[in-house]
Design an enzyme around this catalytic site. Sequence first.
Site, PDB file in Angstrom:
ATOM      1  N   ASP A 185     121.008  29.999 134.629  1.00  0.00           N
ATOM      2  CA  ASP A 185     120.719  31.358 134.197  1.00  0.00           C
ATOM      3  C   ASP A 185     119.377  31.809 134.772  1.00  0.00           C
ATOM      4  O   ASP A 185     119.023  31.424 135.889  1.00  0.00           O
ATOM      5  CB  ASP A 185     120.740  31.428 132.667  1.00  0.00           C
ATOM      6  CG  ASP A 185     121.248  32.760 132.133  1.00  0.00           C
ATOM      7  OD1 ASP A 185     120.574  33.778 132.378  1.00  0.00           O
ATOM      8  OD2 ASP A 185     122.293  32.781 131.480  1.00  0.00           O
ATOM      9  N   HIS A 233     117.464  36.797 129.494  1.00  0.00           N
ATOM     10  CA  HIS A 233     118.888  36.434 129.459  1.00  0.00           C
ATOM     11  C   HIS A 233     119.085  34.921 129.317  1.00  0.00           C
ATOM     12  O   HIS A 233     119.880  34.451 128.494  1.00  0.00           O
ATOM     13  CB  HIS A 233     119.543  36.953 130.745  1.00  0.00           C
ATOM     14  CG  HIS A 233     121.032  36.898 130.773  1.00  0.00           C
ATOM     15  ND1 HIS A 233     121.725  35.751 131.101  1.00  0.00           N
ATOM     16  CD2 HIS A 233     121.968  37.855 130.556  1.00  0.00           C
ATOM     17  CE1 HIS A 233     123.027  36.014 131.077  1.00  0.00           C
ATOM     18  NE2 HIS A 233     123.204  37.277 130.744  1.00  0.00           N
ATOM     19  N   SER A 252     128.373  37.257 128.663  1.00  0.00           N
ATOM     20  CA  SER A 252     127.241  36.325 128.796  1.00  0.00           C
ATOM     21  C   SER A 252     126.877  35.701 127.460  1.00  0.00           C
ATOM     22  O   SER A 252     126.372  34.580 127.408  1.00  0.00           O
ATOM     23  CB  SER A 252     125.991  37.067 129.307  1.00  0.00           C
ATOM     24  OG  SER A 252     125.982  37.151 130.692  1.00  0.00           O
TER      25      SER A 252
END
Length: 764
Positions: free
Chosen positions: A142, A218, A545
């Site tokens: 990520d 994220h 996600s």
Amino acid sequence: MVSMASSTFFLSFFFLVFCLTVTAKKTYIVHMKYQDKPLSFETHHDWYSSSLQSLSATPADSLLYSYTTSFNGFAASLDPEQAESLRKLESVLGVYEDTVYTLHTTRSPQFLGLEAEFGLWAGHNTQQLEQASRDVIIGVLDTGVWPESKSFDDSDMPRIPSKWRGECESAPDFSPKLCNKKLIGARSFSKGYHMASGGGGIYKKPREFESPRDKDGHGTHTASTAAGSHVANASLLGYASGTARGMANQARVATYKVCWETGCFGSDILAGMDRAIQDGVDVLSISLGGGSAPYYRDTIAIGAFTAIEKGIFVSCSAGNSGPTKATLANVAPWIMTVGAGTLDRDFPAYAVLGNKIRYNGVSLYSGQGMGKKAVGLLYSKDSRSSNLCLPGSLDPALVRGKVVICDRGTNARVEKGEVVRNAGGVGMILANTPVSGEELVADSHLLPAVAVGRKVGDLIREYARSDPNPTAVLVFGGTILNVHPSPVVAAFSSRGPNMVTPQILKPDVIGPGVNILAAWSEAIGPTGLAKDTRKTKFNIMSGTSMSCPHISGLAALIKAARPEWSPSAIKSALMTTAYTQDNTNSSLRDAADGSLSNPWAHGAGHVDPQKALSPGLVYDISTEEYIAFLCSLGYTIDHVKTIVKRPNVTCSTKFKDPGQLNYPSFSVLFGDKRVVRYTRELTNVGPARSIYKVTVNGPSSIGISIRPKTLIFRNVGEKKRYTVTFVAKRGTTSPMARSEFGSIVWGNAQNQVRSPVSFSWTLL
């Protein structure tokens, strides 16, 4: 004078050619015949380096990565001519241009039943399961990690498993000492990104440090969703307050930063997967993807194949391109493809109009609010760009002091609010269009803002157009729980059919992916906007996600409980025990339009972790079966070798139809045939002397027959086969463009082993 002009022209021309030569370089991934390495080279890296240097004018630093596990080959910085020269070498199987992938952007443990204080599987309780999961390592590819987050606190955790071979990198903003017994690894891979961004030499340097630190948020969010430690009093600026925890909150986390400001480059992803496999991860969680491509051109599919061969479970997000059909990413059958659904939690907000009608919406706005006094309401009648509230589209003279209606779409939802605020607006109503339907996604806006569905949006737009003096006031309602119905399939969740292999039904399952609270990077505000100076330790985000790491964490729990199970068995357990009814006992619905959902949207259904730990039967798949599947796709043997990485692989064994793979779901593509027949094999992972009977459900236009109708398992681990025949009945009107759905369930008093079935006559 003439000579001076000539030399100036020549220098300018030379500089132009030089610049063109420099800028023409791109990253290429080169697939080599691994077994062809000459004995004169000690390592494959030496051989790759020599192969590059044999090309004219190839600098020594052109070799970016030598892959050793996930792929047989290397990544290099080349111009098109050099790439073409490499293609002609006998030892080269293929040369591919680097691909850019994109990110697919704590009540969920309770919603999934993980907080219950009762046995999750026979003879074990929650505490025993958590202890067992301490030996499981989840690798997250990520944007990196914010290691200071309390979600990575290692209090009371035992020492790191001895099998771990990874490390924490040192960087200007990242000390290896920040890692601990929870966050046991942190690496970064940026050579593909640097090459694409013009790093090094005469190029401008990229802004981001080469560091495992998360500047985006994220990666921290996904890692803590999968395996974050318990954190009390977690919230986003007061919203969703409670205890935050990951799915496998005792498992270890290792992060691999492969995503940067401009995206996630295939060469970096492959390097991250390569390293994670060598480091010893048990689960790979990958919340990113590109479009669909043949598996031999899909970086994630190639790396994931090696992972599952080594017993590593791979979970990937399905993509956020729904509700449009055929928009899935990460559809390889050895990957768990995860769509998104809602939780039973919401963040209500209201738009009260001058006509005294109050409309319901959602918001995570946490500021002072706009008071109780209604102000003017504006919806541009003229320009589509101002309807969408694109940057620079709003006239401050018209907007100042008003609430602005902005259509959803084109630019980021939070950016629209920033555009309104910059133009002097005091509030925003973010109104859905037909594309986003009735789905509501809450955001932490910079100004008072309420998101509403398409139907409500149309009513508010009509009021603003027709009333001579339209007004509105926005009101915020905090957090509510036990929302009905839930789960609902998120409108943004990408949909089938699977366009790479139509005979494999995708997505596999859905999990919580809307308004998910998890840890956040303190390098960036909750909206991610440059002007958002707020800092928060947790943030609420939506996307596949977010659903992907839920399933990664659940897979870690199952792996802890059932260490002998293969990744395919774990996937089967999660799929065949998934549920297809919401908390009102109705069939799952689709947020896009409120209609009933189907397996192209929700796959086998919504995951149920308690049942997945005791599925009764599993559909297992060996590496050899995956190879037989690949050989049935019409690929060349070199294409198959790209994925399988075995020099002696042959296609002597292959399926007549890719749908013969022992998959836990069925996708029946009739084409010009009326009859499709598949054989499946079930393995008993429940008690000995188990008897299962079959139940089928399907459309009236299709006959479904199964032989045998009863399976008797005398022993644990015993395998039994059954054959199912699907017949498109004569005389039914040709449903060419239509799709139908059904199910096959093997059941007894203890277990219901359910497989969804899709029926199509054409690809779309």
